[in-house]
Design a protein around this motif. Structure first.
Motif, PDB file in Angstrom:
ATOM      1  N   ALA A 266      45.936  38.099  33.590  1.00  0.00           N
ATOM      2  CA  ALA A 266      46.231  37.081  34.602  1.00  0.00           C
ATOM      3  C   ALA A 266      47.288  36.113  34.101  1.00  0.00           C
TER       4      ALA A 266
ATOM      5  N   LEU B 273      44.388  28.338  34.846  1.00  0.00           N
ATOM      6  CA  LEU B 273      44.739  29.692  35.249  1.00  0.00           C
ATOM      7  C   LEU B 273      43.812  30.184  36.350  1.00  0.00           C
ATOM      8  N   ALA B 274      42.532  30.261  36.069  1.00  0.00           N
ATOM      9  CA  ALA B 274      41.539  30.725  37.039  1.00  0.00           C
ATOM     10  C   ALA B 274      40.151  30.518  36.441  1.00  0.00           C
TER      11      ALA B 274
ATOM     12  N   LYS C 110      51.111  35.622  35.753  1.00  0.00           N
ATOM     13  CA  LYS C 110      51.630  34.337  36.216  1.00  0.00           C
ATOM     14  C   LYS C 110      52.943  33.993  35.512  1.00  0.00           C
TER      15      LYS C 110
END
Length: 239
Positions: free
Chosen positions: A141, A81-82, A145
């Motif tokens: 987040a 994801l990040a 997405k």
């Protein structure tokens, strides 16, 4: 004038802790949910694990799935994801989180270790409960997405088991997107990407659900096929 530099090694630099946190998303009860777990004080957080010495991030992802969630790491494959690296994100110490996310059918989470918690359109827990650290940002987040994907394609994460009706598909997208969609417009965009199902006699397969029989479909398009543009919502005065 000469500038002298002293020799340094990697041990001369401070080192952060590295963790893996996973946002597991599912649609249940007509709403989007995330799997949370609780610490000894009952505080909510995402399932996660520190990366052990000589272990990779990928191995740690598998460990979180198997040891923390009770899921099969051979069948569940979260995506990166990040990286969340605010030095103050964890009051216990300097910790970097390599966050991952995955969306699964709710039926596959019946035995998951944790609880399904409904989330709002902004990724916050619908109950108003706060989650530890910066896990609210990770959830937000992950849901962003997910919504991007569901604005673009019919059930790209395969959360519905085929065959399904157009109404079931639209309701899934509404639960994920957090808003109502125009039925006729949604159907026009989704149908070209779906395959009508046939019964044993070669006739259109249908399902009766309280009204007239509804046609059954499954996906029938390349993974790159899209709706073409953002899904339309009803005007405020038509709700």
């Amino acid at each position: 004038m000469f500038v002298t530099t002293r020799s340094t090694t990697l041990t001369d630099y401070p080192r952060p802790n590295v963790a893996v946190d996973i946002a597991v998303l599912a649609v249940s009860g007509g709403t989007l949910n995330v799997v949370i777990q609780r610490d000894e004080q009952g505080r909510a957080a995402l399932p996660g694990r520190f990366v052990r010495e000589r272990r990779t991030v990928e191995e740690t992802v598998r460990e979180v799935l198997e040891l923390k969630l009770g899921l099969s790491p051979d069948h569940v494959h979260p995506h990166l994801l990040a990286v969340f690296s605010d030095p103050d994100r964890d009051p216990r110490g300097w910790t970097i989180s390599v966050a991952h996310a995955v969306a699964l059918p709710a039926v596959e989470l019946s035995d998951v270790t944790g609880e399904l918690a409904p989330v709002t359109s902004t990724g916050q827990l619908a109950s108003g409960e706060r989650v530890l650290y910066d896990h609210a940002e990770i959830i937000a987040a992950a849901t962003d997405k997910l919504r991007e994907r569901y604005e673009d394609q019919p059930d790209p994460d395969n959360l519905l088991r085929p065959p399904y009706t157009l109404s079931e598909l639209r309701e899934l997208h509404e639960a994920i997107l957090g808003r109502r969609l125009m039925r006729d417009s949604f159907n026009r965009r989704a149908q070209p990407l779906l395959a009508p199902q046939l019964d044993a006699d070669g006739k259109p397969a249908t399902r009766v659900g309280g009204g007239r029989p509804a046609r059954l479909y499954a996906k029938d398009a390349p993974p790159t096929a899209t709706f073409g543009w953002r899904l339309p919502s009803p005007r405020a005065d038509t709700r």
